[in-house]
Design an enzyme around this catalytic site. Sequence first.
Site, mmCIF file in Angstrom:
data_model
loop_
_atom_site.group_PDB
_atom_site.id
_atom_site.type_symbol
_atom_site.label_atom_id
_atom_site.label_comp_id
_atom_site.label_asym_id
_atom_site.label_seq_id
_atom_site.Cartn_x
_atom_site.Cartn_y
_atom_site.Cartn_z
ATOM 1 N N SER A 62 41.778 38.437 56.391
ATOM 2 C CA SER A 62 42.059 39.665 55.640
ATOM 3 C C SER A 62 42.150 40.814 56.632
ATOM 4 O O SER A 62 41.647 40.736 57.756
ATOM 5 C CB SER A 62 40.901 39.914 54.668
ATOM 6 N N TYR A 120 32.434 40.178 51.525
ATOM 7 C CA TYR A 120 33.790 39.665 51.742
ATOM 8 C C TYR A 120 34.212 39.904 53.201
ATOM 9 O O TYR A 120 34.689 38.993 53.877
ATOM 10 C CB TYR A 120 34.725 40.394 50.777
HETATM 11 P P1 NAD Z 1 43.805 34.955 43.693
HETATM 12 O O1 NAD Z 1 42.483 35.295 43.132
HETATM 13 O O2 NAD Z 1 45.008 35.090 42.838
HETATM 14 O O3 NAD Z 1 43.829 33.454 44.266
HETATM 15 C C1 NAD Z 1 42.702 32.807 44.794
HETATM 16 C C2 NAD Z 1 42.807 31.339 44.463
HETATM 17 O O4 NAD Z 1 41.693 30.674 45.066
HETATM 18 C C3 NAD Z 1 42.755 31.061 42.955
HETATM 19 O O5 NAD Z 1 43.750 30.136 42.588
HETATM 20 C C4 NAD Z 1 41.361 30.485 42.773
HETATM 21 O O6 NAD Z 1 41.237 29.592 41.682
HETATM 22 C C5 NAD Z 1 41.153 29.785 44.107
HETATM 23 N N1 NAD Z 1 39.744 29.517 44.372
HETATM 24 C C6 NAD Z 1 38.682 30.341 44.211
HETATM 25 N N2 NAD Z 1 37.546 29.702 44.514
HETATM 26 C C7 NAD Z 1 37.891 28.438 44.896
HETATM 27 C C8 NAD Z 1 37.162 27.304 45.333
HETATM 28 N N3 NAD Z 1 35.832 27.336 45.447
HETATM 29 N N4 NAD Z 1 37.852 26.188 45.671
HETATM 30 C C9 NAD Z 1 39.203 26.154 45.547
HETATM 31 N N5 NAD Z 1 39.949 27.182 45.116
HETATM 32 C C10 NAD Z 1 39.296 28.322 44.802
HETATM 33 O O7 NAD Z 1 43.950 35.882 44.990
HETATM 34 P P2 NAD Z 1 44.930 35.801 46.267
HETATM 35 O O8 NAD Z 1 45.232 37.178 46.668
HETATM 36 O O9 NAD Z 1 46.054 34.878 46.053
HETATM 37 O O10 NAD Z 1 43.922 35.199 47.359
HETATM 38 C C11 NAD Z 1 44.321 34.258 48.323
HETATM 39 C C12 NAD Z 1 43.612 34.525 49.620
HETATM 40 O O11 NAD Z 1 44.063 35.759 50.171
HETATM 41 C C13 NAD Z 1 42.091 34.648 49.506
HETATM 42 O O12 NAD Z 1 41.488 33.998 50.612
HETATM 43 C C14 NAD Z 1 41.855 36.142 49.612
HETATM 44 O O13 NAD Z 1 40.567 36.436 50.097
HETATM 45 C C15 NAD Z 1 42.941 36.533 50.578
HETATM 46 N N6 NAD Z 1 43.312 37.945 50.565
HETATM 47 C C16 NAD Z 1 43.774 38.531 49.435
HETATM 48 C C17 NAD Z 1 44.133 39.880 49.470
HETATM 49 C C18 NAD Z 1 44.682 40.602 48.263
HETATM 50 O O14 NAD Z 1 44.764 41.831 48.283
HETATM 51 N N7 NAD Z 1 45.106 39.926 47.237
HETATM 52 C C19 NAD Z 1 43.999 40.605 50.655
HETATM 53 C C20 NAD Z 1 43.506 39.967 51.783
HETATM 54 C C21 NAD Z 1 43.177 38.628 51.741
#
Ligand code: NAD
Length: 256
Positions: free
Chosen positions: A135, A148
């Site tokens: 991130s 986080y």
């Molecule tokens: P999201 O919440 O839509 O997707 C996260 C996915 O991870 C979901 O499908 C959820 O079911 C799955 N998940 C959660 N816990 C789990 C577990 N224990 N085992 C397997 N799957 C699990 O959000 P996103 O934005 O698509 O997140 C994807 C990645 O990107 C994450 O690692 C998040 O930290 C990172 N991220 C997101 C952002 C943002 O602004 N959206 C920014 C920086 C980093």
Amino acid sequence: MGKLDGRVVVVTGAARGQGEQEARLFVAEGASVVVADVLDEQGRALAEELGALYVHLDVGREEDWRAALAATKRAYGRLDGLVNNAGILRFNSLVDTPLDEFMQVVQVNQVGCFLGMKTAAPEMADGGTIVNTASYTALTGMAAVGTYAATKHAVLGLTRVAALELAARRIRVNAVCPGAIDTAMANPARLDPGADPEEMTRALDELYRKLVPLGRIGRPEEVARLALFLTSEDSSYITGQPFVIDGGWLAGVSVI
Ligand code: NAD
């Protein structure tokens, strides 16, 4: 010719958000994809649509990883890539964060990434790739997301160490560091079936207009293209690096 023709890639947290877009793009580029998540209904539906394999995988559980990798080998006979994308976010000031909550985030974001690399690397073909999802907060602080941010800093540390340890097998390990991306994580209204996604995106773009130099929130498809670059031969001489994709947020502040 696709950029991932003949390659087998596991994407965790692929039922929605960035993982879903990675799965879609990787399939379009010729990969056999394993959609892994704890959201079984959504994950299965996506896998069916894409002609991919769905596996139930809680990334914090080592036995789930072993079963998922065995299913991958049964279905496709090999493993070439892993995108450790699954993650969770909790908002709290450090002093108000219960230990249980801290450990829950560590278990998914940090232990999940560790277990993914630990169990997948020995099964992976030489010349494989691992992309860890860190991130923007892996590289800087942000109030109210201390747990986080700590786990995402740890993901970068794991990425660098794995890159060093796996280089002899030409397995490359890199990290993506997204800023704000329009998924359910940054925009929980996306989980509201009554809400209009276009309207939500416009509202988020407006919110990030002043915060981010490029003037909008990022799209999950944009992160997927970076994950594709790091999973394909286009990045053949790159390993151990964090790749920031944040619309310029981390570049600094503007006083004009
Ligand atoms: P999201 O919440 O839509 O997707 C996260 C996915 O991870 C979901 O499908 C959820 O079911 C799955 N998940 C959660 N816990 C789990 C577990 N224990 N085992 C397997 N799957 C699990 O959000 P996103 O934005 O698509 O997140 C994807 C990645 O990107 C994450 O690692 C998040 O930290 C990172 N991220 C997101 C952002 C943002 O602004 N959206 C920014 C920086 C980093």
